[in-house]
Write a protein that holds these residues in place. Structure first.
Motif, PDB file in Angstrom:
ATOM      1  N   MET A 248       1.160  -1.290  -0.626  1.00  0.00           N
ATOM      2  CA  MET A 248       0.377   0.025  -0.188  1.00  0.00           C
ATOM      3  C   MET A 248       1.384   1.434  -0.611  1.00  0.00           C
ATOM      4  N   LEU A 249       1.771   1.257   0.377  1.00  0.00           N
ATOM      5  CA  LEU A 249       3.196   2.067   0.026  1.00  0.00           C
ATOM      6  C   LEU A 249       3.211   2.439  -1.050  1.00  0.00           C
ATOM      7  N   ALA A 250       3.302   2.000  -2.487  1.00  0.00           N
ATOM      8  CA  ALA A 250       3.578   2.443  -3.221  1.00  0.00           C
ATOM      9  C   ALA A 250       2.125   3.967  -3.428  1.00  0.00           C
ATOM     10  N   LEU A 251       1.065   3.564  -3.363  1.00  0.00           N
ATOM     11  CA  LEU A 251      -0.151   4.607  -2.993  1.00  0.00           C
ATOM     12  C   LEU A 251       0.479   6.471  -2.831  1.00  0.00           C
ATOM     13  N   LEU A 252       0.944   5.818  -1.888  1.00  0.00           N
ATOM     14  CA  LEU A 252       1.573   7.198  -1.539  1.00  0.00           C
ATOM     15  C   LEU A 252       2.695   7.895  -2.267  1.00  0.00           C
ATOM     16  N   ALA A 253       3.799   7.099  -3.732  1.00  0.00           N
ATOM     17  CA  ALA A 253       4.955   7.488  -3.955  1.00  0.00           C
ATOM     18  C   ALA A 253       4.023   8.947  -4.913  1.00  0.00           C
ATOM     19  N   PRO A 254       5.078   9.505  -5.022  1.00  0.00           N
ATOM     20  CA  PRO A 254       4.504  10.271  -6.153  1.00  0.00           C
ATOM     21  C   PRO A 254       4.111  10.373  -7.642  1.00  0.00           C
ATOM     22  N   VAL A 255       3.240  10.981  -8.070  1.00  0.00           N
ATOM     23  CA  VAL A 255       2.914  10.531  -9.470  1.00  0.00           C
ATOM     24  C   VAL A 255       4.835  10.615 -10.977  1.00  0.00           C
ATOM     25  N   VAL A 256       5.225  12.113  -9.844  1.00  0.00           N
ATOM     26  CA  VAL A 256       6.619  12.116 -10.846  1.00  0.00           C
ATOM     27  C   VAL A 256       7.381  11.011 -11.356  1.00  0.00           C
ATOM     28  N   ALA A 257       7.717  10.427  -9.616  1.00  0.00           N
ATOM     29  CA  ALA A 257       8.182   9.531  -9.944  1.00  0.00           C
ATOM     30  C   ALA A 257       8.442   7.568 -10.797  1.00  0.00           C
ATOM     31  N   LEU A 258       8.629   7.893 -11.805  1.00  0.00           N
ATOM     32  CA  LEU A 258       8.220   7.482 -12.858  1.00  0.00           C
ATOM     33  C   LEU A 258       9.337   6.260 -13.103  1.00  0.00           C
ATOM     34  N   THR A 259       8.785   4.803 -13.913  1.00  0.00           N
ATOM     35  CA  THR A 259      10.152   4.198 -13.998  1.00  0.00           C
ATOM     36  C   THR A 259       9.761   2.896 -15.685  1.00  0.00           C
ATOM     37  N   GLN A 260      11.269   4.383 -16.151  1.00  0.00           N
ATOM     38  CA  GLN A 260      11.388   3.941 -17.692  1.00  0.00           C
ATOM     39  C   GLN A 260      11.354   2.535 -18.180  1.00  0.00           C
ATOM     40  N   VAL A 261       9.770   2.335 -19.132  1.00  0.00           N
ATOM     41  CA  VAL A 261       9.936   0.780 -19.676  1.00  0.00           C
ATOM     42  C   VAL A 261      10.908   0.518 -20.790  1.00  0.00           C
ATOM     43  N   VAL A 262      10.368   1.695 -22.137  1.00  0.00           N
ATOM     44  CA  VAL A 262      10.797   1.926 -23.380  1.00  0.00           C
ATOM     45  C   VAL A 262      11.092   2.607 -23.519  1.00  0.00           C
ATOM     46  N   PRO A 263      11.639   3.523 -24.980  1.00  0.00           N
ATOM     47  CA  PRO A 263      11.775   5.105 -24.747  1.00  0.00           C
ATOM     48  C   PRO A 263      10.245   5.442 -25.257  1.00  0.00           C
ATOM     49  N   GLY A 264      10.127   7.172 -24.372  1.00  0.00           N
ATOM     50  CA  GLY A 264       8.677   7.372 -24.492  1.00  0.00           C
ATOM     51  C   GLY A 264       7.523   7.260 -23.667  1.00  0.00           C
ATOM     52  N   ALA A 265       7.961   5.602 -22.552  1.00  0.00           N
ATOM     53  CA  ALA A 265       7.132   5.323 -22.349  1.00  0.00           C
ATOM     54  C   ALA A 265       7.607   5.121 -20.745  1.00  0.00           C
ATOM     55  N   THR A 266       6.491   5.370 -19.638  1.00  0.00           N
ATOM     56  CA  THR A 266       7.295   5.145 -18.354  1.00  0.00           C
ATOM     57  C   THR A 266       6.032   4.805 -17.337  1.00  0.00           C
ATOM     58  N   LEU A 267       6.038   3.843 -16.590  1.00  0.00           N
ATOM     59  CA  LEU A 267       5.051   4.015 -15.719  1.00  0.00           C
ATOM     60  C   LEU A 267       5.048   3.945 -14.154  1.00  0.00           C
ATOM     61  N   ALA A 268       3.847   4.898 -13.950  1.00  0.00           N
ATOM     62  CA  ALA A 268       4.233   5.281 -12.736  1.00  0.00           C
ATOM     63  C   ALA A 268       4.200   3.904 -11.230  1.00  0.00           C
ATOM     64  N   PRO A 269       5.030   4.612 -10.474  1.00  0.00           N
ATOM     65  CA  PRO A 269       5.410   3.290  -9.613  1.00  0.00           C
ATOM     66  C   PRO A 269       4.532   2.581  -8.955  1.00  0.00           C
ATOM     67  N   ASP A 270       3.282   2.948  -8.544  1.00  0.00           N
ATOM     68  CA  ASP A 270       1.934   2.269  -8.167  1.00  0.00           C
ATOM     69  C   ASP A 270       1.282   2.100  -9.379  1.00  0.00           C
ATOM     70  N   THR A 271       1.038   2.011 -10.570  1.00  0.00           N
ATOM     71  CA  THR A 271       0.819   1.162 -11.950  1.00  0.00           C
ATOM     72  C   THR A 271       0.010   0.065 -11.569  1.00  0.00           C
ATOM     73  N   GLU A 272       0.852  -1.116 -10.219  1.00  0.00           N
ATOM     74  CA  GLU A 272      -0.309  -2.348  -9.706  1.00  0.00           C
ATOM     75  C   GLU A 272      -1.378  -1.852  -9.272  1.00  0.00           C
ATOM     76  N   ALA A 273      -1.640  -0.696  -8.345  1.00  0.00           N
ATOM     77  CA  ALA A 273      -3.205  -0.337  -8.270  1.00  0.00           C
ATOM     78  C   ALA A 273      -3.818   0.267  -9.122  1.00  0.00           C
ATOM     79  N   ARG A 274      -2.877   0.842 -10.153  1.00  0.00           N
ATOM     80  CA  ARG A 274      -4.079   2.012 -11.352  1.00  0.00           C
ATOM     81  C   ARG A 274      -4.848   0.404 -11.739  1.00  0.00           C
ATOM     82  N   TRP A 275      -5.894   0.083 -11.139  1.00  0.00           N
ATOM     83  CA  TRP A 275      -6.731  -0.781 -12.379  1.00  0.00           C
ATOM     84  C   TRP A 275      -7.565   0.364 -13.194  1.00  0.00           C
TER      85      TRP A 275
END
Length: 379
Positions: free
Chosen positions: A1-28
């Motif tokens: 549940m701590l991932a829900l408190l992470a800032p949205v700007v802290a993103l994970t790069q997956v491919v050029p131009g695509a990023t995932l939010a750290p709480d992406t698993e909670a974003r149904w």
């Protein structure tokens, strides 16, 4: 549940131009099921909210020209593209950002096209494999929701099949029909049917049981009529075979034109929880609540659309009671057994059209005439 408190700007790069939010698993992302079995959900493109259809059977994401104008997208070049139902002219533009769930895609190429008949069910965007292939896609059909995950994640256990994806291509896997392995099969969440095969792939199975009728599907190029039947032995991911509806394209159909044996659609995928992870090369299937359900079959032969106050016939199935009664596409029905259509339709379901064989339904057309229709098994 701590991932829900992470800032949205802290993103994970997956491919050029695509990023995932750290709480992406909670974003149904909750989706609605359209009358033709597509998955409709909210999306944002260049700050503009819209409705989209999840369509892994498209190599590229497409927006309508009306939405492109609203979002300020201008086509730099145009070309003719192959589509189900015929060719479509596509213009290409560059979107600054597309957001869905935990995924943000920047500098994304999108096509601008107007499918014949429009993108149905109030959607302006078809989200294709180009946008989704960076990541894993977890679709929970029973809960009517999906989410975007980091590739390599395994959020649930199930049977695994190979999933292939080439750059600027679509998702592909294998199926087994009557013991015959068929490949490549396009995994197409935008197709509301169960399994559609090219004529050559169908003939290669050697299966000749069952009665064949016709049905109607929709593609970007317009409506498509195909032969259809129910087969007892379709198998996925090495699991035990089960009953499924099968559609057979005519000579020169879409599957053959793109070098595929056929397409696997949401009509079959909906029986599972599905993980599509092209970067990891796998499709994972976990049986859902409807895994053992019988294939619903029309007993009327009328394929109909609800217009808000009436039912409009869009196709009359070959060999059906409706065909014997000279029903035609375009006929409109305002009441059944004395009940107005607007009162009778529940959640898009027209109960009498798939009612028990032998039942006679009295249908009142919107022109004031009446016809009786006796339901029967015909395929």
């Amino acid at each position: 549940m701590l991932a829900l408190l992470a800032p949205v700007v802290a993103l994970t790069q997956v491919v050029p131009g695509a990023t995932l939010a750290p709480d992406t698993e909670a974003r149904w992302i909750d989706f609605q099921r359209t009358a033709y079995n597509q998955l409709r959900f909210p999306i944002e493109l260049d700050g503009h909210a819209a409705w989209a259809i999840l369509d892994t059977g498209l190599s590229d994401t497409i927006v309508t020209s009306s939405f492109a104008e609203k979002a300020g997208l201008t086509a730099a070049r145009r070309q003719r593209a192959i589509a189900i139902g015929g060719g479509v002219e596509v213009g290409w533009a560059q979107a600054k950002s597309i957001r869905l769930g935990g995924l943000t895609r920047t500098s994304a190429r999108v096509g601008i096209a107007d499918p014949k008949g429009g993108i149905r069910f109030g959607a302006d965007i078809l989200v294709g494999a180009d946008l989704l292939s960076c990541c894993a896609l977890d679709i929970d059909y029973d809960a009517k929701r999906f989410r975007i995950l980091q590739s390599g994640r395994m959020p649930f256990t199930g049977s695994t099949a190979m999933l292939r994806h080439r750059e600027r291509g679509v998702y592909q896997s294998d199926v087994s029909v009557a013991g015959k392995v068929l490949r490549p099969i396009i995994v197409d969440t935008g197709d509301g049917g169960s399994l559609t095969l090219s004529r050559a792939a169908w003939l290669s199975t050697g299966y000749r049981g069952g009665r064949v009728t016709t049905t109607l599907g929709w593609g970007m190029g317009g409506p498509v009529v195909t032969d259809t039947l129910v087969i007892p032995s379709l198998a996925l991911a090495g699991m035990a075979p089960h009953e499924a509806e099968l559609r057979i394209e005519g000579e020169g159909g879409f599957s053959a034109s793109v070098g595929a044996a056929g397409r696997l659609g949401s009509g079959l995928l909906e029986r599972y929880r599905v993980l599509l992870d092209p970067r990891a090369g796998r499709m994972v299937l976990q049986p859902g609540k409807t895994i053992a359900a019988k294939v619903p079959r029309s007993t009327s032969g009328l394929l109909i659309e609800f217009t808000g106050s009436a039912l409009r016939v869009v196709h009359v199935m070959r060999g059906s009671p409706a065909a014997a009664g000279a029903w035609q596409a375009g006929d409109t029905i305002c009441a059944a057994d004395g009940i107005a259509v607007a009162e009778d339709v529940r959640d898009g379901t027209v109960e009498w059209s798939v009612g028990p064989p032998g039942r006679t339904v009295m249908l009142k057309l919107c022109d004031g005439s009446e016809r009786s229709l006796t339901l029967a098994d015909f395929y």
